[in-house]
Design a protein around this motif. Structure first.
Motif, PDB file in Angstrom:
ATOM      1  N   LEU A  83       0.822  -1.210   0.000  1.00  0.00           N
ATOM      2  CA  LEU A  83       0.000   0.000   0.000  1.00  0.00           C
ATOM      3  C   LEU A  83       0.856   1.260   0.000  1.00  0.00           C
ATOM      4  CD1 LEU A  83      -2.812  -1.028   2.526  1.00  0.00           C
ATOM      5  CD2 LEU A  83      -2.997  -0.817   0.040  1.00  0.00           C
ATOM      6  N   VAL A  84       1.956   1.222   0.764  1.00  0.00           N
ATOM      7  CA  VAL A  84       2.875   2.365   0.778  1.00  0.00           C
ATOM      8  C   VAL A  84       3.476   2.559  -0.605  1.00  0.00           C
ATOM      9  CG1 VAL A  84       5.053   3.236   1.709  1.00  0.00           C
ATOM     10  CG2 VAL A  84       3.396   2.150   3.228  1.00  0.00           C
ATOM     11  N   GLY A  85       3.876   1.462  -1.236  1.00  0.00           N
ATOM     12  CA  GLY A  85       4.446   1.550  -2.574  1.00  0.00           C
ATOM     13  C   GLY A  85       3.461   2.100  -3.589  1.00  0.00           C
ATOM     14  N   ILE A  86       2.204   1.647  -3.506  1.00  0.00           N
ATOM     15  CA  ILE A  86       1.176   2.142  -4.425  1.00  0.00           C
ATOM     16  C   ILE A  86       0.935   3.634  -4.204  1.00  0.00           C
ATOM     17  CG2 ILE A  86      -1.280   2.010  -4.989  1.00  0.00           C
ATOM     18  CD1 ILE A  86      -1.096  -0.999  -4.387  1.00  0.00           C
ATOM     19  N   ALA A  87       0.888   4.045  -2.941  1.00  0.00           N
ATOM     20  CA  ALA A  87       0.683   5.460  -2.629  1.00  0.00           C
ATOM     21  C   ALA A  87       1.819   6.317  -3.198  1.00  0.00           C
ATOM     22  CB  ALA A  87       0.574   5.651  -1.122  1.00  0.00           C
ATOM     23  N   LEU A  88       3.050   5.824  -3.084  1.00  0.00           N
ATOM     24  CA  LEU A  88       4.192   6.564  -3.622  1.00  0.00           C
ATOM     25  C   LEU A  88       4.117   6.660  -5.141  1.00  0.00           C
ATOM     26  CD1 LEU A  88       7.115   5.164  -1.432  1.00  0.00           C
ATOM     27  CD2 LEU A  88       6.149   7.467  -1.370  1.00  0.00           C
ATOM     28  N   GLN A  89       3.705   5.571  -5.787  1.00  0.00           N
ATOM     29  CA  GLN A  89       3.561   5.594  -7.238  1.00  0.00           C
ATOM     30  C   GLN A  89       2.498   6.594  -7.683  1.00  0.00           C
ATOM     31  OE1 GLN A  89       3.428   1.059  -7.889  1.00  0.00           O
ATOM     32  NE2 GLN A  89       4.167   1.829  -9.841  1.00  0.00           N
ATOM     33  N   VAL A  90       1.377   6.617  -6.964  1.00  0.00           N
ATOM     34  CA  VAL A  90       0.289   7.531  -7.315  1.00  0.00           C
ATOM     35  C   VAL A  90       0.706   8.979  -7.104  1.00  0.00           C
ATOM     36  CG1 VAL A  90      -2.024   8.299  -6.656  1.00  0.00           C
ATOM     37  CG2 VAL A  90      -1.545   5.853  -6.899  1.00  0.00           C
TER      38      VAL A  90
END
Length: 227
Positions: A83-90
């Motif tokens: 989830l942290v990785g997805i948030a950073l990508q977004v």
């Protein structure tokens, strides 16, 4: 008046969302999956180009477009780290757009509006060189956190991400600004010039993509040989 403004705001952000998503899909379609980053990231050029024209009003469209691009790749959401990785990508794309708008507005306030050469030089420094840092750092970190890329290639991926964003701003954003920005519109641009720009963009993407993928393959082979 407010209803008209609201409609314009909604339509503008819908268009930005669609353009961002389609640009992302086009960029991902052109690059080799094992390279982790395309040569040119078209959404960056779209967000920065329209951001310098319309300002922070297009941030909702950029964020929605980034969400669409990320989730179109089917990311795993089974752990907090994912989830942290997805948030950073977004957030990578919107962060760069905010940085580019803020830096360019601050610099433009210090320069003479008629000093086109100085303004273009400041644009190259702030938008092309500096602003991609705000997306490449969290973006490459997200890929490694999600297990989509090995940590050994972090700095290599960071540079590739920065380069893709910088090239997107240098080509796509300038194309948008040349057509729509009031300052740039003082320079006459006809259908022939637009066609030439499109041909240059296409040729740059095709030729550089092939060369970029070869270099990436050589770099990964050298890394594996060291292991």
């Amino acid at each position: 008046m407010s209803r008209t403004y609201d409609r314009q705001f909604i339509v503008l952000n819908i268009c930005i969302t669609l353009a961002y998503y389609l640009g992302g899909e086009a960029s991902l379609f052109l690059h080799a999956p094992e390279s982790h980053a395309p040569l040119i990231w078209i959404p960056t050029g779209i967000s920065v180009g329209f951001g310098l024209i319309y300002g922070y009003r297009i941030l909702p469209g950029i964020i929605l477009g980034a969400i669409c691009v990320v989730f179109s790749q089917g990311p795993q959401v089974d752990t907090a780290l994912n989830l942290v990785g997805i948030a950073l990508q977004v957030l990578a794309g919107p962060l760069q757009a905010v940085a580019a708008i803020a830096l360019h507005r601050y610099g433009s306030s210090l320069l003479d509006a008629k000093a086109l050469i100085k303004r273009m030089g400041f644009y190259l420094i702030t938008c092309v060189v500096i602003s991609p840092i705000f997306s490449s750092v969290p973006g490459s970190l997200a890929l490694c956190l999600n297990g989509l890329a090995p940590w050994e290639l972090y700095w290599f991926i960071l540079f590739n991400w920065w380069f893709a964003d910088a090239l997107g701003v240098q080509i796509i954003s300038l194309f948008i600004l040349a057509i729509l920005h009031p300052t740039m519109k003082t320079v006459p641009i006809g259908s022939r010039q637009i066609l030439e720009i499109l041909v240059i963009i296409a040729a740059t993407i095709i030729v550089s993509e092939a060369n970029f993928n070869d270099k990436f393959d050589n770099a990964t082979e050298n890394l594996h040989s060291l292991e």
